[in-house]
Design a protein around this motif. Structure first.
Motif, PDB file in Angstrom:
ATOM      1  N   VAL A  28       0.886  -1.163   0.000  1.00  0.00           N
ATOM      2  CA  VAL A  28       0.000   0.000   0.000  1.00  0.00           C
ATOM      3  C   VAL A  28       0.921   1.209   0.000  1.00  0.00           C
ATOM      4  O   VAL A  28       1.765   1.345   0.891  1.00  0.00           O
ATOM      5  CB  VAL A  28      -0.909   0.017   1.249  1.00  0.00           C
ATOM      6  CG1 VAL A  28      -1.715   1.318   1.313  1.00  0.00           C
ATOM      7  CG2 VAL A  28      -1.822  -1.192   1.277  1.00  0.00           C
ATOM      8  N   ASN A  29       0.794   2.084  -1.005  1.00  0.00           N
ATOM      9  CA  ASN A  29       1.656   3.270  -1.022  1.00  0.00           C
ATOM     10  C   ASN A  29       0.866   4.575  -0.926  1.00  0.00           C
ATOM     11  O   ASN A  29       1.454   5.648  -0.908  1.00  0.00           O
ATOM     12  CB  ASN A  29       2.596   3.274  -2.232  1.00  0.00           C
ATOM     13  CG  ASN A  29       1.887   3.489  -3.541  1.00  0.00           C
ATOM     14  OD1 ASN A  29       0.694   3.265  -3.659  1.00  0.00           O
ATOM     15  ND2 ASN A  29       2.628   3.905  -4.557  1.00  0.00           N
ATOM     16  N   VAL A  30      -0.456   4.479  -0.847  1.00  0.00           N
ATOM     17  CA  VAL A  30      -1.331   5.636  -0.609  1.00  0.00           C
ATOM     18  C   VAL A  30      -2.443   5.156   0.312  1.00  0.00           C
ATOM     19  O   VAL A  30      -3.043   4.106   0.069  1.00  0.00           O
ATOM     20  CB  VAL A  30      -1.946   6.173  -1.925  1.00  0.00           C
ATOM     21  CG1 VAL A  30      -2.975   7.262  -1.640  1.00  0.00           C
ATOM     22  CG2 VAL A  30      -0.877   6.676  -2.876  1.00  0.00           C
ATOM     23  N   CYS A  31      -2.728   5.943   1.380  1.00  0.00           N
ATOM     24  CA  CYS A  31      -3.790   5.545   2.300  1.00  0.00           C
ATOM     25  C   CYS A  31      -4.503   6.770   2.866  1.00  0.00           C
ATOM     26  O   CYS A  31      -4.032   7.377   3.827  1.00  0.00           O
ATOM     27  CB  CYS A  31      -3.227   4.683   3.427  1.00  0.00           C
ATOM     28  SG  CYS A  31      -4.499   4.150   4.590  1.00  0.00           S
ATOM     29  N   ASP A  32      -5.622   7.140   2.254  1.00  0.00           N
ATOM     30  CA  ASP A  32      -6.531   8.161   2.781  1.00  0.00           C
ATOM     31  C   ASP A  32      -5.801   9.414   3.258  1.00  0.00           C
ATOM     32  O   ASP A  32      -5.876   9.796   4.421  1.00  0.00           O
ATOM     33  CB  ASP A  32      -7.366   7.563   3.913  1.00  0.00           C
ATOM     34  CG  ASP A  32      -8.588   8.420   4.257  1.00  0.00           C
ATOM     35  OD1 ASP A  32      -8.981   9.271   3.428  1.00  0.00           O
ATOM     36  OD2 ASP A  32      -9.150   8.230   5.352  1.00  0.00           O
ATOM     37  N   THR A  33      -5.085  10.064   2.352  1.00  0.00           N
ATOM     38  CA  THR A  33      -4.336  11.279   2.687  1.00  0.00           C
ATOM     39  C   THR A  33      -5.092  12.523   2.227  1.00  0.00           C
ATOM     40  O   THR A  33      -6.099  12.427   1.517  1.00  0.00           O
ATOM     41  CB  THR A  33      -2.957  11.265   1.996  1.00  0.00           C
ATOM     42  OG1 THR A  33      -3.151  11.321   0.583  1.00  0.00           O
ATOM     43  CG2 THR A  33      -2.157  10.032   2.381  1.00  0.00           C
ATOM     44  N   VAL A  34      -4.586  13.681   2.587  1.00  0.00           N
ATOM     45  CA  VAL A  34      -5.175  14.944   2.136  1.00  0.00           C
ATOM     46  C   VAL A  34      -5.151  15.010   0.607  1.00  0.00           C
ATOM     47  O   VAL A  34      -6.118  15.425  -0.023  1.00  0.00           O
ATOM     48  CB  VAL A  34      -4.422  16.149   2.753  1.00  0.00           C
ATOM     49  CG1 VAL A  34      -4.902  17.454   2.144  1.00  0.00           C
ATOM     50  CG2 VAL A  34      -4.597  16.163   4.264  1.00  0.00           C
ATOM     51  N   GLY A  35      -4.061  14.573   0.017  1.00  0.00           N
ATOM     52  CA  GLY A  35      -3.938  14.583  -1.444  1.00  0.00           C
ATOM     53  C   GLY A  35      -4.737  13.503  -2.145  1.00  0.00           C
ATOM     54  O   GLY A  35      -5.040  13.611  -3.324  1.00  0.00           O
ATOM     55  N   HIS A  36      -5.066  12.444  -1.423  1.00  0.00           N
ATOM     56  CA  HIS A  36      -5.826  11.308  -1.968  1.00  0.00           C
ATOM     57  C   HIS A  36      -6.878  10.863  -0.940  1.00  0.00           C
ATOM     58  O   HIS A  36      -6.777   9.774  -0.375  1.00  0.00           O
ATOM     59  CB  HIS A  36      -4.900  10.141  -2.295  1.00  0.00           C
ATOM     60  CG  HIS A  36      -3.910  10.422  -3.360  1.00  0.00           C
ATOM     61  ND1 HIS A  36      -2.662  10.952  -3.102  1.00  0.00           N
ATOM     62  CD2 HIS A  36      -3.992  10.260  -4.699  1.00  0.00           C
ATOM     63  CE1 HIS A  36      -2.011  11.084  -4.242  1.00  0.00           C
ATOM     64  NE2 HIS A  36      -2.793  10.680  -5.231  1.00  0.00           N
ATOM     65  N   PRO A  37      -7.899  11.714  -0.682  1.00  0.00           N
ATOM     66  CA  PRO A  37      -8.896  11.349   0.334  1.00  0.00           C
ATOM     67  C   PRO A  37      -9.694  10.113  -0.088  1.00  0.00           C
ATOM     68  O   PRO A  37      -9.968   9.907  -1.271  1.00  0.00           O
ATOM     69  CB  PRO A  37      -9.787  12.590   0.419  1.00  0.00           C
ATOM     70  CG  PRO A  37      -9.589  13.306  -0.877  1.00  0.00           C
ATOM     71  CD  PRO A  37      -8.193  12.995  -1.325  1.00  0.00           C
ATOM     72  N   ASP A  38     -10.037   9.285   0.906  1.00  0.00           N
ATOM     73  CA  ASP A  38     -10.848   8.082   0.691  1.00  0.00           C
ATOM     74  C   ASP A  38     -10.255   7.192  -0.403  1.00  0.00           C
ATOM     75  O   ASP A  38     -10.983   6.567  -1.172  1.00  0.00           O
ATOM     76  CB  ASP A  38     -12.297   8.447   0.342  1.00  0.00           C
ATOM     77  CG  ASP A  38     -12.937   9.320   1.403  1.00  0.00           C
ATOM     78  OD1 ASP A  38     -12.641   9.117   2.594  1.00  0.00           O
ATOM     79  OD2 ASP A  38     -13.717  10.217   1.044  1.00  0.00           O
ATOM     80  N   SER A  39      -8.937   7.117  -0.458  1.00  0.00           N
ATOM     81  CA  SER A  39      -8.266   6.361  -1.515  1.00  0.00           C
ATOM     82  C   SER A  39      -7.232   5.410  -0.938  1.00  0.00           C
ATOM     83  O   SER A  39      -6.662   5.647   0.132  1.00  0.00           O
ATOM     84  CB  SER A  39      -7.565   7.305  -2.488  1.00  0.00           C
ATOM     85  OG  SER A  39      -8.505   8.145  -3.131  1.00  0.00           O
ATOM     86  N   ILE A  40      -7.006   4.328  -1.677  1.00  0.00           N
ATOM     87  CA  ILE A  40      -5.952   3.382  -1.366  1.00  0.00           C
ATOM     88  C   ILE A  40      -5.171   3.126  -2.648  1.00  0.00           C
ATOM     89  O   ILE A  40      -5.749   2.840  -3.695  1.00  0.00           O
ATOM     90  CB  ILE A  40      -6.492   2.057  -0.755  1.00  0.00           C
ATOM     91  CG1 ILE A  40      -5.342   1.060  -0.477  1.00  0.00           C
ATOM     92  CG2 ILE A  40      -7.579   1.448  -1.608  1.00  0.00           C
ATOM     93  CD1 ILE A  40      -5.764  -0.186   0.281  1.00  0.00           C
ATOM     94  N   GLY A  41      -3.863   3.268  -2.558  1.00  0.00           N
ATOM     95  CA  GLY A  41      -2.987   3.014  -3.695  1.00  0.00           C
ATOM     96  C   GLY A  41      -2.214   1.733  -3.466  1.00  0.00           C
ATOM     97  O   GLY A  41      -1.700   1.487  -2.374  1.00  0.00           O
ATOM     98  N   ILE A  42      -2.159   0.909  -4.487  1.00  0.00           N
ATOM     99  CA  ILE A  42      -1.444  -0.359  -4.433  1.00  0.00           C
ATOM    100  C   ILE A  42      -0.350  -0.314  -5.483  1.00  0.00           C
ATOM    101  O   ILE A  42      -0.588   0.099  -6.626  1.00  0.00           O
ATOM    102  CB  ILE A  42      -2.377  -1.553  -4.734  1.00  0.00           C
ATOM    103  CG1 ILE A  42      -3.606  -1.537  -3.830  1.00  0.00           C
ATOM    104  CG2 ILE A  42      -1.628  -2.884  -4.645  1.00  0.00           C
ATOM    105  CD1 ILE A  42      -3.307  -1.611  -2.363  1.00  0.00           C
ATOM    106  N   ARG A  43       0.844  -0.732  -5.106  1.00  0.00           N
ATOM    107  CA  ARG A  43       1.965  -0.783  -6.049  1.00  0.00           C
ATOM    108  C   ARG A  43       2.589  -2.160  -5.974  1.00  0.00           C
ATOM    109  O   ARG A  43       2.672  -2.761  -4.904  1.00  0.00           O
ATOM    110  CB  ARG A  43       3.001   0.283  -5.723  1.00  0.00           C
ATOM    111  CG  ARG A  43       4.077   0.377  -6.799  1.00  0.00           C
ATOM    112  CD  ARG A  43       4.609   1.795  -6.902  1.00  0.00           C
ATOM    113  NE  ARG A  43       5.471   1.939  -8.059  1.00  0.00           N
ATOM    114  CZ  ARG A  43       5.077   2.326  -9.257  1.00  0.00           C
ATOM    115  NH1 ARG A  43       3.807   2.620  -9.468  1.00  0.00           N
ATOM    116  NH2 ARG A  43       5.928   2.444 -10.250  1.00  0.00           N
ATOM    117  N   GLY A  44       3.015  -2.655  -7.131  1.00  0.00           N
ATOM    118  CA  GLY A  44       3.658  -3.954  -7.193  1.00  0.00           C
ATOM    119  C   GLY A  44       4.957  -3.895  -7.964  1.00  0.00           C
ATOM    120  O   GLY A  44       5.179  -2.988  -8.774  1.00  0.00           O
TER     121      GLY A  44
END
Length: 158
Positions: A28-44
């Protein structure tokens, strides 16, 4: 006289070493941040086999921890990228995707999420090896991380 060729054993060893490589991971490289609200980023990340005839693919899926049974469940079609081509198997490749999640209603428990990444190496549209990894922490310097260098196993959306 029966002659045995070492090629199948060598091919099996190569497939095993690729699917157990330290360069094969998901985070997980993004988790509900100000820049990405209500979002989860997955990287492989997946290592190349060195075979120029192979093409690599990743499939990103989001799972949620269901409180009533304490098991992980796929979130559904909107949280499934399908297979995405990431390039030739001549070298290690990374890719990722960010999903926006409808947050829980006010006062409800946060959603606990994780990613699953399925990796495929294909030659002439035939899968020659496959691996699957759940997200883990410990993979800094992933492109697109928010905040920079963020890496996690799970994400809570509130």
């Amino acid at each position: 006289m029966l002659l045995l060729a070492p090629v199948p054993a060598a091919a099996a060893h190569e497939a095993t070493s690729i699917t157990h490589s330290k360069r094969l991971w998901a985070t997980v490289n993004v988790c509900d941040t100000v820049g990405h609200p209500d979002s989860i980023g997955i990287r492989g990340s997946m290592p190349g086999s060195g075979d120029k005839d192979e093409v690599m693919f990743m499939r990103f899926q989001i799972q949620y921890l269901k409180p009533s049974d304490s098991l992980w469940h796929n979130l559904g079609a909107a949280a499934d990228s399908g297979f995405v081509e990431v390039g030739s198997a001549t070298r290690t490749r990374q890719s990722g995707i960010t999903f926006t999640i409808t947050p829980p209603r006010a006062g409800a428990a946060p959603y606990v999420l994780r990613g699953m990444v399925t990796f495929e190496w294909r030659e002439d549209d035939v899968v020659v090896r496959r691996a699957r990894k759940r997200t883990t922490a410990g993979h800094p310097k992933t492109a697109g991380a928010d905040p920079v260098d963020y890496t996690g196993a799970t994400c809570s959306i509130t």
